[in-house]
Scaffold this motif. Structure first.
Motif, short mmCIF file in Angstrom:
data_model
loop_
_atom_site.label_atom_id
_atom_site.label_comp_id
_atom_site.label_asym_id
_atom_site.label_seq_id
_atom_site.Cartn_x
_atom_site.Cartn_y
_atom_site.Cartn_z
N ASN A 1 -133.21 -13.70 5.87
CA ASN A 1 -133.81 -12.37 5.75
C ASN A 1 -132.81 -11.25 6.01
OD1 ASN A 1 -133.41 -12.60 8.48
ND2 ASN A 1 -135.49 -12.09 9.08
N ARG B 1 -134.32 -2.57 5.44
CA ARG B 1 -135.30 -1.95 6.33
C ARG B 1 -134.63 -0.94 7.26
NH1 ARG B 1 -137.09 -6.51 8.57
NH2 ARG B 1 -136.22 -6.19 10.64
N GLN C 1 -121.45 -1.71 9.55
CA GLN C 1 -122.36 -2.65 10.20
C GLN C 1 -122.41 -3.91 9.35
OE1 GLN C 1 -124.44 -3.77 12.33
NE2 GLN C 1 -126.35 -4.41 11.39
N SER C 2 -121.97 -5.02 9.94
CA SER C 2 -121.98 -6.30 9.21
C SER C 2 -123.30 -7.03 9.50
CB SER C 2 -120.82 -7.19 9.64
OG SER C 2 -119.61 -6.47 9.57
N LEU D 1 -125.03 -10.20 9.56
CA LEU D 1 -124.59 -11.58 9.50
C LEU D 1 -125.76 -12.55 9.44
CD1 LEU D 1 -121.81 -11.30 12.22
CD2 LEU D 1 -121.54 -11.08 9.77
N TYR E 1 -124.55 -3.11 20.00
CA TYR E 1 -124.57 -4.57 19.86
C TYR E 1 -125.84 -4.99 19.13
CZ TYR E 1 -120.90 -4.59 23.45
OH TYR E 1 -119.74 -4.39 24.15
N VAL E 2 -125.66 -5.62 17.99
CA VAL E 2 -126.80 -6.04 17.18
C VAL E 2 -127.08 -7.52 17.41
CG1 VAL E 2 -127.73 -6.24 14.86
CG2 VAL E 2 -126.25 -4.31 15.44
N ARG F 1 -129.42 -10.53 16.41
CA ARG F 1 -130.42 -10.94 15.42
C ARG F 1 -130.67 -12.44 15.45
NH1 ARG F 1 -128.87 -10.61 10.49
NH2 ARG F 1 -130.98 -10.83 9.73
N LYS F 2 -130.15 -13.10 16.47
CA LYS F 2 -130.31 -14.55 16.50
C LYS F 2 -130.98 -15.02 17.78
CE LYS F 2 -126.79 -15.08 13.09
NZ LYS F 2 -125.38 -14.85 12.83
N VAL G 1 -124.98 -20.36 19.56
CA VAL G 1 -124.33 -19.79 20.74
C VAL G 1 -124.23 -18.26 20.70
CG1 VAL G 1 -121.92 -19.78 19.96
CG2 VAL G 1 -122.42 -20.29 22.37
N TYR G 2 -124.61 -17.67 19.57
CA TYR G 2 -124.34 -16.24 19.39
C TYR G 2 -124.95 -15.35 20.48
CZ TYR G 2 -122.86 -17.99 14.89
OH TYR G 2 -122.23 -18.71 13.92
N LEU H 1 -125.71 -16.01 23.64
CA LEU H 1 -124.99 -16.16 24.91
C LEU H 1 -123.63 -15.46 24.86
CD1 LEU H 1 -124.34 -17.42 27.70
CD2 LEU H 1 -123.63 -19.49 26.50
N SER I 1 -122.65 -13.15 22.86
CA SER I 1 -122.83 -11.70 22.71
C SER I 1 -123.02 -11.05 24.07
CB SER I 1 -124.06 -11.43 21.83
OG SER I 1 -124.47 -10.09 21.98
N ILE J 1 -133.21 -7.36 16.93
CA ILE J 1 -133.84 -7.30 15.61
C ILE J 1 -134.07 -8.74 15.14
CG2 ILE J 1 -133.54 -6.46 13.24
CD1 ILE J 1 -131.35 -4.54 14.38
N ASP J 2 -135.08 -8.92 14.31
CA ASP J 2 -135.37 -10.26 13.77
C ASP J 2 -135.46 -11.29 14.91
OD1 ASP J 2 -135.47 -9.29 11.13
OD2 ASP J 2 -133.31 -9.42 10.93
N GLU K 1 -136.90 -3.87 18.03
CA GLU K 1 -137.56 -3.36 16.82
C GLU K 1 -139.01 -3.83 16.77
OE1 GLU K 1 -137.15 -3.18 11.97
OE2 GLU K 1 -136.87 -5.03 13.08
N SER L 1 -140.04 -6.34 14.06
CA SER L 1 -139.61 -7.72 14.32
C SER L 1 -140.52 -8.40 15.33
CB SER L 1 -138.17 -7.73 14.85
OG SER L 1 -137.27 -7.25 13.89
N LEU M 1 -121.04 -4.05 16.85
CA LEU M 1 -120.67 -5.46 17.01
C LEU M 1 -121.90 -6.29 16.70
CD1 LEU M 1 -118.55 -5.18 20.27
CD2 LEU M 1 -117.71 -5.59 17.97
N SER M 2 -121.84 -7.06 15.63
CA SER M 2 -123.01 -7.85 15.24
C SER M 2 -122.79 -9.31 15.52
CB SER M 2 -123.36 -7.61 13.78
OG SER M 2 -122.28 -7.10 13.08
N PHE M 3 -123.85 -9.94 15.99
CA PHE M 3 -123.78 -11.37 16.35
C PHE M 3 -124.89 -12.13 15.64
CE2 PHE M 3 -121.75 -9.00 19.70
CZ PHE M 3 -120.59 -9.70 19.88
N ASN N 1 -115.69 -14.31 13.63
CA ASN N 1 -116.60 -15.09 14.46
C ASN N 1 -116.85 -16.52 14.01
OD1 ASN N 1 -116.92 -12.94 16.16
ND2 ASN N 1 -118.85 -12.25 15.27
N TYR O 1 -113.36 -14.81 17.89
CA TYR O 1 -114.41 -15.09 18.86
C TYR O 1 -115.34 -16.19 18.34
CZ TYR O 1 -117.63 -13.89 22.68
OH TYR O 1 -118.41 -13.92 23.82
N HIS O 2 -116.24 -16.66 19.19
CA HIS O 2 -117.13 -17.78 18.83
C HIS O 2 -116.24 -18.92 18.24
CE1 HIS O 2 -120.66 -15.30 19.50
NE2 HIS O 2 -120.34 -14.47 18.53
N VAL P 1 -116.66 -6.68 11.50
CA VAL P 1 -116.99 -8.01 11.99
C VAL P 1 -117.20 -8.94 10.80
CG1 VAL P 1 -118.59 -9.38 13.38
CG2 VAL P 1 -118.16 -6.99 13.99
#
Lengths: 102, 135, 130
Positions: free
Chosen positions: A15, A22, A99-100, A102, B9-10, B12-13, B19-20, B22, B24, B43-44, B82, B85, B133-135, C8, C40-41, C127
């Motif tokens: 998603n 969104r 903004q990536s 992922l 810091y995003v 989404r997992k 491990v993302y 932790l 993050s 989010i999500d 969010e 979500s 920073l997205s994880f 990552n 990282y990761h 990233v």
């Protein structure tokens, strides 16, 4: 502030792209890379959503990732702009932040 | 170093499956020492990181959810969740941990760290950030 | 313009490191600066010198080494993530009582603060991950 959003996942698998649409603000840009490029193709279930966002967001797709996956330019939804890695670099400079998704 | 940037810091997992979440959190904790303007977004599946009652004894992994409670002590006080979500996952704020921070400028008054915001509100907040920073 | 890059994912499993490399190469060729590349990761696995990819495949670690050599790039591997995954330099191997190290030349192991510093110092931080 205009933001560049990158999406690297197929919208048929995750998603990620949907969340990007969104949360991307009007005036920002979306660049599809890696498996994200599949969403740029015509006649998919994602196409309608992209068409309705075309007015508020600018859509780009990374050419080298399209080529690798056998996607031709004429298979893209109208309005998508193709960029190479130089274009990716330029886009990241033209926008205030990246903004990536992922 | 006088530059103060807005770090976003995003998350989404979900925790444990990968491990993302932790790792993050480890970045957030280290980053707090740099006295930047820090905001976390959930989010999500990232909202699952904040679930109450996490208990990992049965899977043999470390339960890192108590660490979120310590974030206030590191001056990490803006955790945006969010609304869309949360709702998509059948959750409300009552399903999430009660995270507080104490305001030293207001006689150590306790404030909620978690704020539930709509995607439109979160889009506004996100667009103001310098480093994402997205994880 | 000054870029910071965060990677990552490890090589081969995911395209992230390749995409980051192509981006970095394009940016450098256009005359921009890369302040730091932070691994990282599972991204720390890009820094092993022991990988032996087949002859007809790219060697991701070597690509980074050569790019770093040509442009004096700062390739930083997160110590906490590296320790979890068995990426060690000689000092760390000695400190942890391990019988070998495996970090490739051109990479250095350091703390997460290096990532935050890259975020502060670079004009843009990108990233690449899964």
């Amino acid at each position: 502030m205009a933001m560049l959003h990158t999406v690297n996942k197929s919208s048929f698998d995750r998603n990620t792209f949907e969340s990007c649409l969104r949360l991307a603000k009007e005036g920002s840009s979306v660049l599809l890379i890696e498996d994200g490029v599949y969403a740029a193709m015509k006649n998919t279930t994602a196409a309608e959503q992209i068409n309705s966002a075309m007015g508020t967001l600018t859509f780009y797709v990374l050419g080298p990732d399209m080529d690798a996956r056998g996607i031709k330019a004429d298979a893209l939804i109208d309005g998508f702009k193709i960029v190479d890695y130089n274009g990716f670099v330029d886009l990241s400079i033209e926008h205030d932040s990246v903004q990536s998704w992922l | 170093m006088s530059t103060i940037k807005k770090f976003f810091y995003v998350n989404r997992k979900a925790p444990y499956g990968t491990v993302y979440a932790l790792e993050s959190l480890e970045v957030v904790l280290i980053g707090a020492a740099f006295e930047q303007d820090v905001t976390l977004a959930f989010i999500d599946d990232g909202v699952y990181q904040l679930m109450k009652n996490q208990s990992t004894a049965g899977i043999g992994m470390k339960n890192f959810s108590p660490t979120y409670k310590a974030l206030g002590d590191y001056d990490v006080t803006k955790l945006y969740v969010e609304k869309e979500s949360l709702e998509a996952r059948g959750l409300t704020i009552d399903d999430l941990m009660d995270l507080k921070w104490e305001d030293e400028d207001d006689d150590w008054a306790e404030n909620d760290s978690i704020r539930v915001v709509t995607s439109a509100e979160l889009a506004d907040i996100m667009s103001e950030q310098d480093v994402v920073l997205s994880f | 313009m000054k870029f910071g890059i965060m990677i990552n994912e490890g090589p081969y499993n995911h395209q992230a490191a390749d995409s980051a490399y192509q981006f970095a190469k394009a940016a450098l060729e256009k005359g921009h600066e890369i302040f730091r590349v932070f691994f990282y990761h599972d991204g720390v696995n890009n820094a092993t010198r022991l990988a032996v990819p087949p002859q007809d495949d790219r060697n991701v670690t070597k690509m980074w080494q050569e790019l770093a050599e040509a442009h004096k790039l700062d390739l930083v591997v997160c110590i906490a993530a590296a320790q979890r995954r068995g990426i060690l330099d000689a000092d760390e191997a000695k400190r942890q009582g391990k019988d070998a190290d495996n970090i490739a030349s051109g990479f250095r192991i350091s703390g997460l603060g290096q990532l935050i510093e890259a975020g502060i110092q670079a004009d843009r931080l990108l990233v690449f991950g899964d």
